[in-house]
Write a protein that holds these residues in place. Structure first.
Motif, PDB file in Angstrom:
ATOM      1  N   THR A  39       4.285   1.742   9.492  1.00 43.97           N
ATOM      2  CA  THR A  39       4.466   2.682   8.386  1.00 43.97           C
ATOM      3  C   THR A  39       5.560   3.682   8.729  1.00 43.97           C
ATOM      4  OG1 THR A  39       2.789   4.200   9.248  1.00 43.97           O
ATOM      5  CG2 THR A  39       2.043   2.552   7.660  1.00 43.97           C
ATOM      6  N   GLY A  40       6.159   4.260   7.698  1.00 43.53           N
ATOM      7  CA  GLY A  40       7.139   5.309   7.928  1.00 43.53           C
ATOM      8  C   GLY A  40       6.460   6.649   8.132  1.00 43.53           C
ATOM      9  N   MET A  41       5.599   7.016   7.206  1.00 39.51           N
ATOM     10  CA  MET A  41       4.875   8.283   7.287  1.00 39.51           C
ATOM     11  C   MET A  41       3.579   8.129   6.507  1.00 39.51           C
ATOM     12  SD  MET A  41       6.092  12.088   6.075  1.00 39.51           S
ATOM     13  CE  MET A  41       5.800  11.747   4.345  1.00 39.51           C
ATOM     14  N   GLY A  42       2.496   8.654   7.048  1.00 36.65           N
ATOM     15  CA  GLY A  42       1.231   8.568   6.330  1.00 36.65           C
ATOM     16  C   GLY A  42       0.717   7.154   6.304  1.00 36.65           C
ATOM     17  N   GLY A  43       0.352   6.700   5.108  1.00 31.89           N
ATOM     18  CA  GLY A  43      -0.197   5.364   4.976  1.00 31.89           C
ATOM     19  C   GLY A  43      -0.518   5.030   3.525  1.00 31.89           C
ATOM     20  N   ARG A  44      -1.358   5.826   2.914  1.00 30.52           N
ATOM     21  CA  ARG A  44      -1.863   5.523   1.566  1.00 30.52           C
ATOM     22  C   ARG A  44      -0.734   5.272   0.569  1.00 30.52           C
ATOM     23  NH1 ARG A  44      -3.298   8.799  -2.932  1.00 30.52           N
ATOM     24  NH2 ARG A  44      -2.596  10.633  -1.758  1.00 30.52           N
ATOM     25  N   LEU A  45       0.265   6.133   0.560  1.00 33.41           N
ATOM     26  CA  LEU A  45       1.374   6.006  -0.384  1.00 33.41           C
ATOM     27  C   LEU A  45       2.688   5.674   0.315  1.00 33.41           C
ATOM     28  CD1 LEU A  45       0.532   8.955  -2.813  1.00 33.41           C
ATOM     29  CD2 LEU A  45       0.136   6.504  -3.167  1.00 33.41           C
ATOM     30  N   ASP A  46       2.623   5.242   1.558  1.00 35.80           N
ATOM     31  CA  ASP A  46       3.819   4.815   2.279  1.00 35.80           C
ATOM     32  C   ASP A  46       4.347   3.536   1.642  1.00 35.80           C
ATOM     33  OD1 ASP A  46       5.320   5.246   5.035  1.00 35.80           O
ATOM     34  OD2 ASP A  46       4.974   3.090   4.819  1.00 35.80           O
ATOM     35  N   ALA A  47       5.662   3.376   1.618  1.00 36.46           N
ATOM     36  CA  ALA A  47       6.270   2.215   0.962  1.00 36.46           C
ATOM     37  C   ALA A  47       5.765   0.891   1.522  1.00 36.46           C
ATOM     38  CB  ALA A  47       7.792   2.289   1.095  1.00 36.46           C
ATOM     39  N   THR A  48       5.393   0.869   2.796  1.00 31.28           N
ATOM     40  CA  THR A  48       4.914  -0.375   3.408  1.00 31.28           C
ATOM     41  C   THR A  48       3.525  -0.771   2.926  1.00 31.28           C
ATOM     42  OG1 THR A  48       3.952   0.799   5.301  1.00 31.28           O
ATOM     43  CG2 THR A  48       6.249   0.068   5.512  1.00 31.28           C
ATOM     44  N   ASN A  49       2.816   0.153   2.275  1.00 31.12           N
ATOM     45  CA  ASN A  49       1.420  -0.113   1.929  1.00 31.12           C
ATOM     46  C   ASN A  49       1.270  -1.009   0.712  1.00 31.12           C
ATOM     47  OD1 ASN A  49      -1.285   0.192   2.683  1.00 31.12           O
ATOM     48  ND2 ASN A  49      -1.623   1.789   1.148  1.00 31.12           N
ATOM     49  N   ILE A  50       2.352  -1.615   0.285  1.00 28.72           N
ATOM     50  CA  ILE A  50       2.314  -2.631  -0.760  1.00 28.72           C
ATOM     51  C   ILE A  50       1.781  -3.949  -0.197  1.00 28.72           C
ATOM     52  CG2 ILE A  50       4.601  -3.668  -0.474  1.00 28.72           C
ATOM     53  CD1 ILE A  50       3.197  -2.328  -3.793  1.00 28.72           C
ATOM     54  N   LEU A  51       1.731  -4.042   1.125  1.00 29.66           N
ATOM     55  CA  LEU A  51       1.292  -5.266   1.798  1.00 29.66           C
ATOM     56  C   LEU A  51      -0.199  -5.523   1.608  1.00 29.66           C
ATOM     57  CD1 LEU A  51       3.033  -4.797   5.253  1.00 29.66           C
ATOM     58  CD2 LEU A  51       3.561  -6.605   3.609  1.00 29.66           C
ATOM     59  N   ASN A  52      -0.565  -6.805   1.700  1.00 30.79           N
ATOM     60  CA  ASN A  52      -1.969  -7.190   1.819  1.00 30.79           C
ATOM     61  C   ASN A  52      -2.109  -7.890   3.169  1.00 30.79           C
ATOM     62  OD1 ASN A  52      -4.651  -7.606   1.240  1.00 30.79           O
ATOM     63  ND2 ASN A  52      -4.285  -9.490   0.110  1.00 30.79           N
ATOM     64  N   PRO A  53      -2.291  -7.111   4.258  1.00 27.27           N
ATOM     65  CA  PRO A  53      -2.184  -7.668   5.608  1.00 27.27           C
ATOM     66  C   PRO A  53      -3.433  -8.429   6.045  1.00 27.27           C
ATOM     67  CG  PRO A  53      -2.779  -5.361   5.715  1.00 27.27           C
ATOM     68  CD  PRO A  53      -2.590  -5.675   4.255  1.00 27.27           C
ATOM     69  N   ALA A  54      -3.283  -9.140   7.146  1.00 27.18           N
ATOM     70  CA  ALA A  54      -4.424  -9.811   7.768  1.00 27.18           C
ATOM     71  C   ALA A  54      -5.182  -8.859   8.686  1.00 27.18           C
ATOM     72  CB  ALA A  54      -3.943 -11.022   8.566  1.00 27.18           C
ATOM     73  N   LEU A  55      -4.515  -7.789   9.114  1.00 26.84           N
ATOM     74  CA  LEU A  55      -5.107  -6.840  10.057  1.00 26.84           C
ATOM     75  C   LEU A  55      -4.438  -5.485   9.898  1.00 26.84           C
ATOM     76  CD1 LEU A  55      -6.940  -6.392  12.637  1.00 26.84           C
ATOM     77  CD2 LEU A  55      -4.903  -6.943  13.980  1.00 26.84           C
ATOM     78  N   CYS A  56      -5.248  -4.420   9.962  1.00 28.44           N
ATOM     79  CA  CYS A  56      -4.729  -3.050   9.936  1.00 28.44           C
ATOM     80  C   CYS A  56      -5.030  -2.376  11.271  1.00 28.44           C
ATOM     81  CB  CYS A  56      -5.376  -2.240   8.814  1.00 28.44           C
ATOM     82  SG  CYS A  56      -5.066  -2.893   7.170  1.00 28.44           S
ATOM     83  N   LEU A  57      -4.157  -1.458  11.669  1.00 27.81           N
ATOM     84  CA  LEU A  57      -4.337  -0.753  12.937  1.00 27.81           C
ATOM     85  C   LEU A  57      -3.908   0.702  12.761  1.00 27.81           C
ATOM     86  CD1 LEU A  57      -3.401  -2.243  16.399  1.00 27.81           C
ATOM     87  CD2 LEU A  57      -3.124   0.182  15.928  1.00 27.81           C
TER      88      LEU A  57
END
Length: 437
Positions: A141-159
């Motif tokens: 992520t760039g900053m934060g998480g909830r509204l970070d641009a990367t959070n469009i993903l549907n990942p297999a794992l979060c950390l």
């Protein structure tokens, strides 16, 4: 649309920095949809947190690559060259590939609001990974998480790595508020790993995971490490979720890197198991883990780049990382005759950072990176007097400060350049050109 040069692409991208940060996902979602949803072509590991994201991401990517998986790695910021943000199988993408990705993304940036710098770089990463047929991508992520641009993903794992007070204008003023933002990356039924230790912050993450029916694995409860000898880069044992490994080594120095390695290894354990969000897991063996761990590289973070004198580069760009660097210099590295070259940005708690860093030094040179958020070195010099009586000087230019420190330090001494990843990037570029052929 006329094709731009690499330099023109970067000029346009960097100019977008003046439009600041926009925390929402609609713009990124629209661009990706018009690109054909490249983010759906690869499996992903999504990493948020305050410190250690890059080290953990690079370790996971190294282990996946060692396992024979075509692996993408997206991190920020870059130290020297923009292409560092986009790594495929350990290699930066080319200038031409940057141009192609930028032109593709720019052509579909037609939404109600134009994309910001980070939104464009994120969509470029997903486009590049799809074009190069990446199988697994490790995304920071760039900053934060909830509204970070990367959070469009549907990942297999979060950390989620760890938490400290940061970016309060965007993420909140308490650890609980910041934890809620970071926990925003947790998805329905997707496993999540965390190194968060503060009880109230961890409670927020546990509550979010429970509401999302996401299996949660916590450092110290689900997995742990034990250093065999308390010294830099000492071997360590890993007691994992279902795996025990002994005499492991990481090339990344600092006791905190053992904790980061534990999070990465826990991630790889889970990735090797089939599940609803991971139907085709990569084959990750204990030997793969050992080799991938040893092959990990993460420049600019406790990086020994020169000898005689020893030169250490470390971003140490916030309070927690400054504390880690100060501890390393006092207890682990124990350098002789330490020259500290220090520059800090104006949105950081510089007085508290100085408290951890300046008492370790025999001499200090204050400087400033070229970014417009730099803090006046004179402010740092005045504030440092509360914590040290050693000689302090100001050399505004980072490259000149680094060269002066190296040229005037004893051959048996140490120069540590720190306080900002921008400072480290400028110093690293200068050192590579002048001293490393």
């Amino acid at each position: 649309m006329e094709k731009l040069s690499y330099e023109q692409c970067l000029e346009e991208l960097f100019a977008l920095g003046r439009f600041g940060i926009k925390l929402e996902l609609d713009t990124v979602a629209g661009i990706l949809e018009r690109l054909g949803s490249p983010e759906k072509t690869f499996n992903a590991v999504h990493i948020a947190g305050t410190n250690g994201k890059g080290s953990i991401a690079s370790t996971v990517a190294s282990i996946l690559q060692t396992a024979g998986v075509t692996t993408g790695l997206y991190t920020s910021p870059h130290l020297i060259k923009f292409n560092e943000r986009f790594i495929i199988n350990g290699v930066q993408v080319s200038d031409d590939e940057i141009v192609d990705a930028y032109m593709a993304v720019k052509a579909v940036d037609t939404g109600e609001r134009k994309a910001t710098y980070f939104e464009l770089t994120t969509t470029m990463a997903f486009y590049l990974f799809a074009q190069k047929k990446v199988q697994w991508a490790v995304i920071e992520t760039g900053m934060g998480g909830r509204l970070d641009a990367t959070n469009i993903l549907n990942p297999a794992l979060c950390l989620i790595t760890n938490l400290s007070i940061e970016h309060t204008d965007y993420l909140g003023n308490t650890l609980e508020e910041i934890a809620a933002e970071k926990a925003g990356i947790i998805k329905q039924e997707v496993p999540v790993i965390t190194g968060v230790s503060q009880p109230r912050a961890l409670a927020v993450i546990k509550d979010t995971a429970q509401k999302k029916d996401a299996p949660l694995y916590t450092m110290g409860e689900s997995f742990s490490t034990k250093a065999i000898i308390h010294s830099p880069s000492a071997p360590f044992d890993y007691q994992g979720i279902g795996l025990t490994l002994k005499d492991l080594e990481t090339p990344l120095p600092g006791a905190h890197q053992i904790q980061n390695a534990a999070l990465a290894l826990a991630a790889c354990e889970l990735l090797s198991k089939s599940g609803p969000t991971n139907p085709r897991p990569p084959v990750i063996t204990p030997e793969t883990i050992r080799k991938g761990l040893l092959a990990t590289r993460w420049p600019g973070r406790l990086e020994y780049i020169l000898n005689e004198p020893h030169v250490i580069l470390d971003g140490a760009h916030n309070l927690h990382s400054a504390e880690n660097l100060g501890r390393f210099l006092r207890e682990e590295g124990k350098p002789s005759h330490l020259t500290l070259v220090l520059g800090i940005l104006d949105d950081k708690p510089y007085e508290k950072m100085l408290q951890f860093l300046v008492p370790t030094a025999d001499r200090i040179i204050f400087t400033r990176p070229k970014i417009n958020r730099n803090l006046d070195p004179a402010v740092l010099q005045r504030a440092s007097k509360e914590f040290t009586r050693v000689e302090t000087t100001i050399i505004d230019d980072v490259g000149e400060a680094a060269v002066h420190a190296i040229e005037t330090a004893p051959s048996t001494g140490t120069v540590c350049i720190a306080g900002s990843l921008y400072v480290v990037g400028e110093a690293r570029s200068c050192i590579l050109k002048k001293y490393i052929k």
